[in-house]
Structure formats: structure tokens, C-alpha cells
Motif scaffolding. Sequence first.
Motif, PDB file in Angstrom:
ATOM      1  N   ASP A  11      45.581  92.661 120.922  1.00 58.26           N
ATOM      2  CA  ASP A  11      44.816  91.908 119.928  1.00 58.26           C
ATOM      3  C   ASP A  11      45.493  91.885 118.562  1.00 58.26           C
ATOM      4  O   ASP A  11      45.359  90.917 117.812  1.00 58.26           O
ATOM      5  CB  ASP A  11      43.407  92.506 119.755  1.00 58.26           C
ATOM      6  CG  ASP A  11      42.552  92.351 121.001  1.00 58.26           C
ATOM      7  OD1 ASP A  11      42.827  91.438 121.789  1.00 58.26           O
ATOM      8  OD2 ASP A  11      41.619  93.158 121.169  1.00 58.26           O
ATOM      9  N   VAL A  12      46.210  92.949 118.223  1.00 56.00           N
ATOM     10  CA  VAL A  12      46.780  93.093 116.882  1.00 56.00           C
ATOM     11  C   VAL A  12      48.018  92.214 116.733  1.00 56.00           C
ATOM     12  O   VAL A  12      48.944  92.280 117.532  1.00 56.00           O
ATOM     13  CB  VAL A  12      47.147  94.563 116.592  1.00 56.00           C
ATOM     14  CG1 VAL A  12      47.787  94.700 115.215  1.00 56.00           C
ATOM     15  CG2 VAL A  12      45.913  95.447 116.702  1.00 56.00           C
ATOM     16  N   ARG A  13      47.996  91.390 115.668  1.00 56.19           N
ATOM     17  CA  ARG A  13      49.136  90.524 115.354  1.00 56.19           C
ATOM     18  C   ARG A  13      49.890  91.028 114.128  1.00 56.19           C
ATOM     19  O   ARG A  13      51.065  90.758 113.958  1.00 56.19           O
ATOM     20  CB  ARG A  13      48.660  89.092 115.086  1.00 56.19           C
ATOM     21  CG  ARG A  13      48.018  88.437 116.293  1.00 56.19           C
ATOM     22  CD  ARG A  13      49.077  87.965 117.291  1.00 56.19           C
ATOM     23  NE  ARG A  13      48.471  87.517 118.544  1.00 56.19           N
ATOM     24  CZ  ARG A  13      48.337  88.258 119.631  1.00 56.19           C
ATOM     25  NH1 ARG A  13      48.761  89.510 119.635  1.00 56.19           N
ATOM     26  NH2 ARG A  13      47.804  87.774 120.731  1.00 56.19           N
ATOM     27  N   GLU A  14      49.171  91.746 113.249  1.00 60.50           N
ATOM     28  CA  GLU A  14      49.807  92.289 112.044  1.00 60.50           C
ATOM     29  C   GLU A  14      49.328  93.710 111.825  1.00 60.50           C
ATOM     30  O   GLU A  14      48.124  93.967 111.783  1.00 60.50           O
ATOM     31  CB  GLU A  14      49.474  91.439 110.817  1.00 60.50           C
ATOM     32  CG  GLU A  14      50.112  91.979 109.538  1.00 60.50           C
ATOM     33  CD  GLU A  14      49.745  91.172 108.300  1.00 60.50           C
ATOM     34  OE1 GLU A  14      50.085  91.621 107.189  1.00 60.50           O
ATOM     35  OE2 GLU A  14      49.099  90.104 108.431  1.00 60.50           O
ATOM     36  N   LEU A  15      50.280  94.631 111.694  1.00 61.66           N
ATOM     37  CA  LEU A  15      49.974  96.024 111.375  1.00 61.66           C
ATOM     38  C   LEU A  15      50.260  96.210 109.884  1.00 61.66           C
ATOM     39  O   LEU A  15      51.407  96.135 109.457  1.00 61.66           O
ATOM     40  CB  LEU A  15      50.834  96.972 112.216  1.00 61.66           C
ATOM     41  CG  LEU A  15      50.509  98.456 112.058  1.00 61.66           C
ATOM     42  CD1 LEU A  15      49.151  98.765 112.696  1.00 61.66           C
ATOM     43  CD2 LEU A  15      51.588  99.321 112.702  1.00 61.66           C
ATOM     44  N   ILE A  16      49.197  96.429 109.116  1.00 58.03           N
ATOM     45  CA  ILE A  16      49.333  96.608 107.672  1.00 58.03           C
ATOM     46  C   ILE A  16      49.436  98.110 107.401  1.00 58.03           C
ATOM     47  O   ILE A  16      48.505  98.864 107.664  1.00 58.03           O
ATOM     48  CB  ILE A  16      48.122  96.013 106.929  1.00 58.03           C
ATOM     49  CG1 ILE A  16      47.981  94.527 107.267  1.00 58.03           C
ATOM     50  CG2 ILE A  16      48.255  96.230 105.422  1.00 58.03           C
ATOM     51  CD1 ILE A  16      46.645  93.939 106.889  1.00 58.03           C
ATOM     52  N   ILE A  17      50.583  98.528 106.890  1.00 59.36           N
ATOM     53  CA  ILE A  17      50.838  99.945 106.669  1.00 59.36           C
ATOM     54  C   ILE A  17      50.480 100.286 105.227  1.00 59.36           C
ATOM     55  O   ILE A  17      51.124  99.821 104.289  1.00 59.36           O
ATOM     56  CB  ILE A  17      52.306 100.285 106.982  1.00 59.36           C
ATOM     57  CG1 ILE A  17      52.612  99.916 108.438  1.00 59.36           C
ATOM     58  CG2 ILE A  17      52.585 101.753 106.712  1.00 59.36           C
ATOM     59  CD1 ILE A  17      54.091  99.932 108.783  1.00 59.36           C
ATOM     60  N   ALA A  18      49.420 101.088 105.065  1.00 59.02           N
ATOM     61  CA  ALA A  18      48.911 101.418 103.736  1.00 59.02           C
ATOM     62  C   ALA A  18      49.006 102.911 103.459  1.00 59.02           C
ATOM     63  O   ALA A  18      48.078 103.520 102.939  1.00 59.02           O
ATOM     64  CB  ALA A  18      47.472 100.926 103.594  1.00 59.02           C
ATOM     65  N   THR A  19      50.140 103.501 103.839  1.00 57.70           N
ATOM     66  CA  THR A  19      50.359 104.916 103.527  1.00 57.70           C
ATOM     67  C   THR A  19      50.819 105.038 102.081  1.00 57.70           C
ATOM     68  O   THR A  19      51.294 104.066 101.484  1.00 57.70           O
ATOM     69  CB  THR A  19      51.407 105.537 104.465  1.00 57.70           C
ATOM     70  OG1 THR A  19      52.616 104.768 104.396  1.00 57.70           O
ATOM     71  CG2 THR A  19      50.916 105.579 105.895  1.00 57.70           C
ATOM     72  N   ASN A  20      50.672 106.226 101.518  1.00 58.75           N
ATOM     73  CA  ASN A  20      51.037 106.443 100.122  1.00 58.75           C
ATOM     74  C   ASN A  20      52.552 106.440  99.932  1.00 58.75           C
ATOM     75  O   ASN A  20      53.314 106.692 100.871  1.00 58.75           O
ATOM     76  CB  ASN A  20      50.443 107.765  99.626  1.00 58.75           C
ATOM     77  CG  ASN A  20      48.934 107.706  99.549  1.00 58.75           C
ATOM     78  OD1 ASN A  20      48.372 106.749  99.028  1.00 58.75           O
ATOM     79  ND2 ASN A  20      48.267 108.711 100.079  1.00 58.75           N
ATOM     80  N   ALA A  21      52.962 106.172  98.706  1.00 60.30           N
ATOM     81  CA  ALA A  21      54.393 106.083  98.394  1.00 60.30           C
ATOM     82  C   ALA A  21      54.968 107.460  98.084  1.00 60.30           C
ATOM     83  O   ALA A  21      55.548 107.695  97.029  1.00 60.30           O
ATOM     84  CB  ALA A  21      54.604 105.132  97.229  1.00 60.30           C
ATOM     85  N   THR A  22      54.810 108.389  99.037  1.00 58.39           N
ATOM     86  CA  THR A  22      55.415 109.715  98.944  1.00 58.39           C
ATOM     87  C   THR A  22      56.514 109.785 100.002  1.00 58.39           C
ATOM     88  O   THR A  22      56.622 108.883 100.840  1.00 58.39           O
ATOM     89  CB  THR A  22      54.370 110.812  99.236  1.00 58.39           C
ATOM     90  OG1 THR A  22      53.874 110.615 100.569  1.00 58.39           O
ATOM     91  CG2 THR A  22      53.214 110.743  98.247  1.00 58.39           C
TER      92      THR A  22
END
Length: 200
Positions: free
Chosen positions: A135-146
Motif C-alpha cells: 500500500d505504501v508509495r512514499e516513506l516519509i522519514i522524520a527522524t531527528n537530525a542527530t
Amino acid sequence: MSGSRLFDDLVDALRVLPGVGAKSAMRMALHVLERDRERGAKLAKALALAIERVGHCKRCRNLSEEDVCNLCLSGARDSSLLCVVEGPQDLFAIEQATGFRGRYFVLHGRLSPIDGLGPNELGMPLLTERLDEGDVRELIIATNATVEGEVTAHYLSQMAVNRQIQATRLAHGVPLGGELEFVDRTTLAHAFGGRMPVER
């Protein structure tokens, strides 16, 4: 020592909260006992119920008192967009600040072998199942900038690429209205390295 063992126990218990030291905990305990016992009792009841009943959604790992949370059950959400966050607090921030209508996956941390946090501890096998459903077409990666957040982002992007899923990363850099002279070096370097062409 206050002369009351129960008071001392309350102060000690309050210190478990992040950012609460001995003085802050004592002020809180005094406030509850001397000015607001009724709301203190309400707080105690809510805390006990939450500890007893709030667990994790079996689909996205968000906090939920049901097996599957309301966000996962909602038919108004776009299943083709999956946003991966480090913790529930990040999910709450995105929900409050944006109009995002996709779905989420909560890692409860970031890859950090030194802290014993590997793919299994972050629920990667469950995420793999989600991605393999198709089902997933886009994986939005919202991890912190560490450093750990960037390593985790790279790992997640490889999971997406291996399944021909588009991987996107939240933009990091100079905040709107920010002046370069006041931006820290790491943020400025990241923004400079991630510069994009100006649209005409």
C-alpha cells in the motif's frame, strides 16, 4: 528529609519526570498537598489508569489503549503515505503543526548499538511487514537530525529503495525568519549541503 516519609516518597517519585530536580519536585508536592488536593487526586487516578491501560498499537506502535489506535483505524487517512517518527512526541508535533493525512510508524528510539537499540528493538520487522503489504508509495522519514537519527534515516531509506518505494526526508536547515549569524554551525552546514535550485 521533611519529617514525613510519605512526603519524601512523593518528592522522590516526582523526580522521575524529565527536567524535574529536587527543588521543582518539592514545589510540586507542596502545591498538591497544600493548595490542590482534589486535582492532585485526579492526577494520581489518571496516571494510574494510563500506566495500567495505555500500551502500543500493534500496527503503528503509537500509544493506544486499544490493540489498534484510532489513527490506524481511520478511513480518512491515506495509506500510501507512511511517516516514520522516533517517538510519540514527534507524531503529536506533526499532527498539531501540519495537515498531514497519511499514516505513521513509531520507532520508539533510533538505531544506537551502544545503547542496545538495533532494528528489532525499533520494530523494523513490523515495519517491513507494513511495507511488503504494497500500500505504501512514499516513506516519509522524520527522524531527528542527530548522528543516530541520520543513520536510522539511511537504514529506512534502504528499506524503501529495496521495495521500489519513494523515500523522502524532512527538510532540515535554516528556520523561516532566521538570520544566518544566529544559526548554529551544524544546522547551517546541513542546510548549505542540502541546498536546492531556486524555482523560476
